[in-house]
Design an enzyme around this catalytic site. Structure first.
Site, PDB file in Angstrom:
ATOM      1  N   LYS A  40       1.037  37.395   4.376  1.00 37.15           N
ATOM      2  CA  LYS A  40       2.429  36.853   4.096  1.00 37.15           C
ATOM      3  C   LYS A  40       2.924  36.498   5.648  1.00 37.15           C
ATOM      4  CE  LYS A  40       6.285  37.079   1.211  1.00 37.15           C
ATOM      5  NZ  LYS A  40       6.159  35.473   1.022  1.00 37.15           N
ATOM      6  N   GLY A  45       3.054  42.914  10.199  1.00 39.44           N
ATOM      7  CA  GLY A  45       1.884  43.003  10.731  1.00 39.44           C
ATOM      8  C   GLY A  45       1.104  41.575  10.884  1.00 39.44           C
ATOM      9  N   CYS A  46       1.783  40.725   9.887  1.00 41.05           N
ATOM     10  CA  CYS A  46       0.980  39.249   9.964  1.00 41.05           C
ATOM     11  C   CYS A  46       1.683  38.458  11.475  1.00 41.05           C
ATOM     12  CB  CYS A  46       1.268  38.551   8.733  1.00 41.05           C
ATOM     13  SG  CYS A  46       0.733  39.241   7.497  1.00 41.05           S
ATOM     14  N   THR A  47       2.813  38.884  11.604  1.00 46.09           N
ATOM     15  CA  THR A  47       3.574  38.225  12.748  1.00 46.09           C
ATOM     16  C   THR A  47       2.616  39.021  14.109  1.00 46.09           C
ATOM     17  OG1 THR A  47       5.655  38.011  11.641  1.00 46.09           O
ATOM     18  CG2 THR A  47       5.776  38.164  14.240  1.00 46.09           C
ATOM     19  N   ALA A  50      -0.450  36.920  14.373  1.00 48.88           N
ATOM     20  CA  ALA A  50      -0.044  35.468  14.931  1.00 48.88           C
ATOM     21  C   ALA A  50       0.193  35.314  16.205  1.00 48.88           C
ATOM     22  CB  ALA A  50       0.761  34.957  13.819  1.00 48.88           C
TER      23      ALA A  50
END
Length: 156
Positions: A40, A45-47, A50
């Site tokens: 998401k 974690g995704c940030t 990225a």
């Protein structure tokens, strides 16, 4: 849903990016593609993942590597995420879940004892011929680029 393995041809796909442009795997023939799936936009974690790719992006592109992120978020969500974190690479909106299903990363997850369906964080390294060279299932979100580069350096 079958699990993709190294040595298999990567499934082709076509999806909209954060700007509404259609992107397909075919466009990158002759280049190494890092196709990373994440749950998401704008979650911790995704940030981290990225931003790790962002911070190492020039080094990756200098080696001819294309970075593509995929989640089931829509184009508008991706656009906000890209702008908020100055992400220099393409994010693909897989709102119909076709790509996550084709790559076998859509599955049951468990958080705080609650089961739900979602994207399992996975990175595929696809070679110049469209073949899966590596699959990273245990992604280190803060060091995802290092994981990719280590696998690519051992392959040479």
């Amino acid at each position: 849903m079958s699990e993709l393995k190294e040595g298999q041809k990567a499934p082709d796909f076509s999806a909209k990016d954060q700007q509404g442009n259609t992107v397909s795997l075919d466009q990158f023939k002759g280049k190494t593609v890092v196709l990373y799936f994440y749950p998401k936009d704008d979650t911790p974690g995704c940030t981290a993942e990225a931003c790790n790719f962002r911070d190492n992006y020039q080094g990756l592109t200098a080696q001819g590597i294309v970075v593509l992120g995929v989640s089931t978020d829509d184009e508008k969500s991706h656009d906000k995420f890209v702008n908020k974190h100055s992400l220099p690479f393409t994010l693909l909106a897989d709102t119909d879940k076709k790509i996550v299903e084709d790559y076998g990363v859509w599955g049951e997850k468990n958080m705080y004892g609650k089961k739900y369906m979602g994207t399992n964080r996975t990175t595929f390294i696809i070679d110049e011929n469209g073949v899966i060279a590596h699959v990273i299932k245990k992604v280190d979100t803060k060091n995802s680029t290092a994981q990719v580069l280590e696998l690519l350096s051992t392959a040479k």
